[in-house]
Design a protein around this motif. Structure first.
Motif, mmCIF file in Angstrom:
data_model
loop_
_atom_site.group_PDB
_atom_site.id
_atom_site.type_symbol
_atom_site.label_atom_id
_atom_site.label_comp_id
_atom_site.label_asym_id
_atom_site.label_seq_id
_atom_site.Cartn_x
_atom_site.Cartn_y
_atom_site.Cartn_z
ATOM 1 N N SER A 18 28.057 19.026 51.413
ATOM 2 C CA SER A 18 27.126 20.057 51.878
ATOM 3 C C SER A 18 27.807 21.355 52.204
ATOM 4 N N VAL A 19 26.865 22.182 52.190
ATOM 5 C CA VAL A 19 27.058 23.815 52.306
ATOM 6 C C VAL A 19 25.594 24.165 53.172
ATOM 7 N N ALA A 20 26.269 24.654 54.339
ATOM 8 C CA ALA A 20 25.407 25.251 55.431
ATOM 9 C C ALA A 20 24.435 26.148 54.536
ATOM 10 N N LYS A 21 22.934 26.206 54.934
ATOM 11 C CA LYS A 21 21.983 27.048 54.527
ATOM 12 C C LYS A 21 21.780 26.858 52.884
ATOM 13 N N GLN A 22 22.375 25.765 52.126
ATOM 14 C CA GLN A 22 22.254 25.609 50.897
ATOM 15 C C GLN A 22 21.749 24.202 50.293
ATOM 16 N N GLY A 23 22.201 23.248 51.222
ATOM 17 C CA GLY A 23 21.873 21.992 50.798
ATOM 18 C C GLY A 23 22.627 20.886 50.878
ATOM 19 N N THR A 24 22.418 19.524 50.563
ATOM 20 C CA THR A 24 23.136 18.410 50.884
ATOM 21 C C THR A 24 22.978 17.536 49.961
ATOM 22 N N LYS A 25 24.176 16.789 49.532
ATOM 23 C CA LYS A 25 23.979 15.770 48.317
ATOM 24 C C LYS A 25 24.636 14.620 48.948
ATOM 25 N N PHE A 26 24.273 13.498 48.879
ATOM 26 C CA PHE A 26 24.749 12.024 49.230
ATOM 27 C C PHE A 26 24.711 11.289 48.116
ATOM 28 N N THR A 27 26.077 10.484 47.961
ATOM 29 C CA THR A 27 26.243 9.752 46.715
ATOM 30 C C THR A 27 26.285 8.439 46.938
ATOM 31 N N ILE A 28 25.929 7.608 46.465
ATOM 32 C CA ILE A 28 26.089 6.023 46.887
ATOM 33 C C ILE A 28 26.633 5.516 45.663
ATOM 34 N N ILE A 29 28.048 5.075 45.505
ATOM 35 C CA ILE A 29 28.540 4.455 44.362
ATOM 36 C C ILE A 29 28.512 2.794 44.254
ATOM 37 N N PHE A 30 28.057 2.356 43.332
ATOM 38 C CA PHE A 30 28.038 0.667 43.226
ATOM 39 C C PHE A 30 28.948 0.400 42.194
ATOM 40 N N PRO A 31 30.365 0.019 42.741
ATOM 41 C CA PRO A 31 31.440 -0.255 41.800
ATOM 42 C C PRO A 31 31.000 -1.182 40.870
ATOM 43 N N TYR A 32 31.406 -1.133 39.671
ATOM 44 C CA TYR A 32 31.385 -1.968 38.265
ATOM 45 C C TYR A 32 32.029 -3.247 38.722
ATOM 46 N N LYS A 33 31.284 -4.394 38.334
ATOM 47 C CA LYS A 33 31.903 -5.589 38.268
ATOM 48 C C LYS A 33 32.051 -6.169 36.764
ATOM 49 N N ASP A 34 33.004 -6.995 36.706
ATOM 50 C CA ASP A 34 33.442 -7.462 35.341
ATOM 51 C C ASP A 34 32.030 -8.154 34.718
ATOM 52 N N ASP A 35 31.168 -8.872 35.419
ATOM 53 C CA ASP A 35 30.167 -9.677 34.960
ATOM 54 C C ASP A 35 28.858 -8.789 34.612
ATOM 55 N N GLY A 36 29.201 -7.351 34.857
ATOM 56 C CA GLY A 36 27.889 -6.214 34.310
ATOM 57 C C GLY A 36 26.971 -6.138 35.428
ATOM 58 N N ILE A 37 27.065 -6.739 36.477
ATOM 59 C CA ILE A 37 26.170 -6.600 37.701
ATOM 60 C C ILE A 37 26.857 -5.719 38.711
ATOM 61 N N TYR A 38 26.096 -4.786 39.275
ATOM 62 C CA TYR A 38 26.794 -4.017 40.502
ATOM 63 C C TYR A 38 26.385 -4.529 41.478
ATOM 64 N N GLY A 39 27.421 -4.261 42.744
ATOM 65 C CA GLY A 39 26.890 -4.740 43.990
ATOM 66 C C GLY A 39 27.977 -5.933 44.439
ATOM 67 N N LEU A 40 27.236 -6.886 45.403
ATOM 68 C CA LEU A 40 27.979 -7.828 45.660
ATOM 69 C C LEU A 40 28.392 -8.925 44.770
ATOM 70 N N ASP A 41 29.588 -9.465 45.151
ATOM 71 C CA ASP A 41 30.070 -10.909 44.210
ATOM 72 C C ASP A 41 29.626 -11.737 44.821
ATOM 73 N N GLY A 42 29.290 -11.963 46.081
ATOM 74 C CA GLY A 42 28.422 -13.190 46.789
ATOM 75 C C GLY A 42 27.746 -12.903 48.003
ATOM 76 N N ARG A 43 28.305 -13.025 49.205
ATOM 77 C CA ARG A 43 27.763 -13.060 50.278
ATOM 78 C C ARG A 43 27.908 -11.424 50.893
ATOM 79 N N MET A 44 27.366 -11.077 51.885
ATOM 80 C CA MET A 44 27.324 -9.855 52.590
ATOM 81 C C MET A 44 28.767 -9.759 53.059
ATOM 82 N N LEU A 45 29.247 -8.592 53.309
ATOM 83 C CA LEU A 45 30.634 -8.569 53.592
ATOM 84 C C LEU A 45 30.397 -8.922 55.391
ATOM 85 N N PRO A 46 31.693 -9.401 56.065
ATOM 86 C CA PRO A 46 31.352 -9.490 57.629
ATOM 87 C C PRO A 46 30.968 -8.368 58.374
#
Length: 254
Positions: free
Chosen positions: A215-243
């Motif tokens: 973010s830069v004051a008076k110019q704007g903000t950017k949020f970035t969310i990264i879904f790490p790549y999994k070997d099975d080709g599906i992004y996100g969780l391997d199984g259950r939600m993290l504790p």
């Protein structure tokens, strides 16, 4: 014990925050339809009726998800297509952005290296994205908001960028703290509970995602969310939600 009580209070406040935002959005769309802002024929207003239905359904889904969590039932983890998921988010917020005289853009790639399938709790991920887009609209007085889905090497990334007031460098370390609000919020005549970014961080934590902000004051903000790549080709969780984390800022139960 005190930490547990505070955590439950934050959970309830976070739920009320998101349900309130959802129904405020629905009310705004209804008022615009009544005023004829989008026309009067069914064909003209159909996209906005769909947005109204989806906004209403979102509020009910949040309440139902909270009821399930109170009954100690496991969170539903499922596979879904992030490309179409974000299209729904865009359709939901487009009339709200228009009401504030803002341009909302949805930008995608022509193809994705490993597809766009994500595994996770779609209700929680929706909460994360809707809070980030809501904040972008709230703190942008004029200009554009960009919702993007793209690859960063093997990973899948969502970007939410605005041309708004930005965040001062010395405040960036505070933005995910629950109930914290920027000093310029009152100057911008923006009310709120200071929970939107806290909720976004909690969802990211539970899914093992990386969330960052530039973010830069008076110019704007950017949020970035990264879904790490999994070997099975599906992004996100391997199984259950993290504790649930013991840290206060990660304490939201989802």
């Amino acid at each position: 014990m005190q930490q547990e009580v505070l955590s439950k209070q934050l959970d309830l406040s976070a739920l009320l925050h998101d349900v309130s935002n959802s129904f405020k959005g629905a009310s705004l769309i209804v008022n615009q339809l009544i005023d004829g802002a989008y026309g009067y024929s069914l064909e003209e207003i159909r996209p906005f009726l769909i947005a109204l239905r989806d906004t209403n359904d979102r509020g009910m889904s949040l309440v139902e998800a909270n009821r399930v969590s109170q009954e100690a039932k496991p969170v539903t983890v499922a596979q879904f297509d992030m490309l179409s998921f974000l299209q729904t988010t865009y359709s939901l917020f487009k009339p709200i952005a228009q009401y504030h005289s803002l341009n909302l853009h949805y930008e995608t790639q022509s193809s994705y290296k490993h597809g766009t399938q994500v595994q996770g709790d779609s209700i929680s991920i929706d909460r994360m994205l809707c809070n980030l887009v809501t904040n972008a609209i709230k703190y942008t007085l004029a200009g554009d908001i960009f919702l993007r889905l793209l690859n960063q090497e093997d990973d899948l990334a969502i970007e939410i960028e605005d041309t708004g007031c930005g965040i001062a460098a010395e405040q960036l370390s505070n933005i995910f703290i629950p109930l914290w609000r920027a000093p310029n919020s009152n100057l911008l005549h923006q009310s709120g509970m200071g929970l939107g970014l806290y909720i976004a961080l909690c969802v990211a934590h539970a899914h093992g995602l990386k969330i960052s902000v530039n973010s830069v004051a008076k110019q704007g903000t950017k949020f970035t969310i990264i879904f790490p790549y999994k070997d099975d080709g599906i992004y996100g969780l391997d199984g259950r939600m993290l504790p649930k984390s013991q840290r206060l800022q990660d304490a939201l139960s989802i």
